[in-house]
Design a protein around this motif. Sequence first.
Motif, PDB file in Angstrom:
ATOM      1  N   ARG A 203       0.824  -1.207   0.000  1.00 58.20           N
ATOM      2  CA  ARG A 203       0.000   0.000   0.000  1.00 58.20           C
ATOM      3  C   ARG A 203       0.858   1.256   0.000  1.00 58.20           C
ATOM      4  N   TYR A 207       0.798   4.342  -2.974  1.00 56.61           N
ATOM      5  CA  TYR A 207       0.590   5.779  -2.775  1.00 56.61           C
ATOM      6  C   TYR A 207       1.841   6.584  -3.084  1.00 56.61           C
ATOM      7  N   GLY A 210       2.480   6.455  -7.375  1.00 56.69           N
ATOM      8  CA  GLY A 210       1.400   7.086  -8.121  1.00 56.69           C
ATOM      9  C   GLY A 210       1.425   6.808  -9.609  1.00 56.69           C
TER      10      GLY A 210
END
Length: 352
Positions: A203, A207, A210
């Motif tokens: 995760r 993030y 991107g």
Amino acid sequence: MGRRKRRQKFHAQPAQTAQAAAPTGSNSPLMFRFGDPDPVLGNDLSDYLGTFLEPHGDYYVPPISQTGLVNLLGANAHHGTIPYFKRNMLRKWYLPNDALKPDDLANAGFDHSVLGHCYFQVVYNHFGQVLRLQHLPALNMRRMKEADRYCMLRPNGNSPVEFEPGEVIQLKEYDPKQQIYGRPQYLGGVQSVLLNEDSTLFRRRYYRNGAHMGYIFYTADPSLNPEDEKLIKEKVQQSKGVGNFRSMYINIPNGKEKSVQIIPVGDIATKDEFERVKNLSRNDVLAMWRIQPALAGVMPENSGGFGDIEKISRVYYENEVIPMQDVFAPLNEYLPAGRKIKFMQPQDLTDG
């Protein structure tokens, strides 16, 4: 009668780093690896032969990587903090004694929980009488070929510090496969610890970069000229990267229905079951340490909470703290009368 002269003078030192504690030499056998999702029944040679002597030394190599067990503490928030909680519970009820300082007991309790064994050096006075017991960092301790002989590894390829027979006390968990080193109780949950870490890292990478392919940007309109197509392509590329999740407005004169479509192919926000994986692996970690969620800092998922925290603390004290205190009861065999270690009995927890 006084003690025999030691081969090498030793003063208690903090545990070496994982890199420094690892034995040198490429021929050192490694019986257990961390990181790979391997099954328990791996048909490894060590499963049948047990513990080996270090090829270039006079000590046994632990069947489980000691450095790996220590590094594993940083893989998961709960797995990394529960051993400290158990250590604190051990020290909390300990009656201070000059023969064994609270910090020595606490550090040994931490080693016993994480590595499955702990060590004490017996310090004598000039008359050969036991003066005190001093904790030795288990990460670097090794059992030598001779019975009741131990040594401590040193960094940079230096020769180990060797102790005299009877100078080191070892307390260990029982391992049915070998009787030289201890075996930590939580080994069955290692894969859950690593799964929890993997899900968090996945995760974070999502993030951070991107630049994932979460959709297909599809256009099918003949009125879209090459200049507009190039401009759309540039805007899509500019939306990638850290902090660049942006919206884009497109207007195609005389466009038709479905001239522009966004076709999702991997919605990470809803379909990767991140929260479910984290919760299930967390429950495994709590179970392998046999600790209630209320004592591990877990937020309840319902309005009722986890129940009476005093009853939970009482059960934990009776089922976990007292047995952990009993692990160190054999130390009293080495201490003179009047200097044996004792623990308090908390009335608010033991009373019904």
